[in-house]
Design an enzyme around this catalytic site. Sequence first.
Site, mmCIF file in Angstrom:
data_model
loop_
_atom_site.group_PDB
_atom_site.id
_atom_site.type_symbol
_atom_site.label_atom_id
_atom_site.label_comp_id
_atom_site.label_asym_id
_atom_site.label_seq_id
_atom_site.Cartn_x
_atom_site.Cartn_y
_atom_site.Cartn_z
ATOM 1 C CG HIS A 1 -1.998 -1.191 1.202
ATOM 2 N ND1 HIS A 1 -2.761 -1.293 0.153
ATOM 3 C CD2 HIS A 1 -2.286 -1.882 2.035
ATOM 4 C CE1 HIS A 1 -3.778 -2.336 0.380
ATOM 5 N NE2 HIS A 1 -3.193 -2.717 1.627
ATOM 6 C CG HIS B 201 -6.892 -5.381 1.743
ATOM 7 N ND1 HIS B 201 -6.548 -6.086 2.716
ATOM 8 C CD2 HIS B 201 -8.062 -4.771 2.402
ATOM 9 C CE1 HIS B 201 -7.275 -6.221 3.757
ATOM 10 N NE2 HIS B 201 -8.526 -5.449 3.333
#
Length: 307
Positions: free
Chosen positions: A124, A163
């Site tokens: 991320h 994710h």
Amino acid sequence: MLQLYTHTVCLEHDPGPGHAESPARLRAVLQALDQDRFAMVDRVEAPRATREQLLRVHTAAHIDRILGMTPESGTVRLDEDTLMSPASAEAGLRAAGAVVAAIDAVMKGPASHAFCAVRPPGHHATPDTAMGFCLFNNIAVGAAHAIAVHGLKRVAIADFDVHHGNGTQAIFQHESRVLFISSHQSPLYPGTGSEDERGAGNIINAPLSPGDGSYEFREWWDGALLPRLHAFKPQLVLVSAGFDAHYNDPLADIHLQTEDYAWITERLVALARVHADGRLVSTLEGGYDLSALAASVSAHAGALLSS
């Protein structure tokens, strides 16, 4: 031959009581890899990533902020989910350095496969922002190193974390030497990863709907993602190995079984064997149910070891 890269400081990074990305995750992973079946795995202490290696994907301001935010005690909050403790910056350097060292090892031999059991995770982290539990983008640092130091022209990153790896996509969306392939739940944090996000034609996103399971996951990979990877003919295969699409994971709603992680790993290993002389490096991303994480990592590493 399979190499395992880790470092004790990765157990000392502590975002605080009740945080999902806890040291217990890595303890569960290392205990799973302490089984007799993994006795022949070559264990290597992860080095620190250098500033030069980090600068290939992160801004100087971002690096300075992470290295300068270390608290003397307790935690400091970077965003709602991402916190640093006294050991966090060092753990972040070792997590990124593990991927770099593993890539050097598989490029030079004799190991062809490596797994980096490290934390904090990385996918991320964008060029200038720490987010989603991630400080530095470990897999991106490694891919950029493979291009800069080993002269590779085609590096593939396969990300099966539940994710979307928004940071990895942001870093490489205009870099044609990197193909980024991701399957992930949508809608879900961080809200990116739609099919129409294609970068320079080098970004392939496969959104899974809440409630999807093994069938939909395997259909995406067999029908679209693996063929695209084969067409790219990567010289190195990198894997963002998140295990939070498991049906027991508390942070998402995809219903993968433990066996699905062996299945996708076997196919990525076969891909690497065809195009990359077997070279594959995997690094730990998510996975927040400890029993499911341990079982899934064991399946993943078992496939790397036996293939």
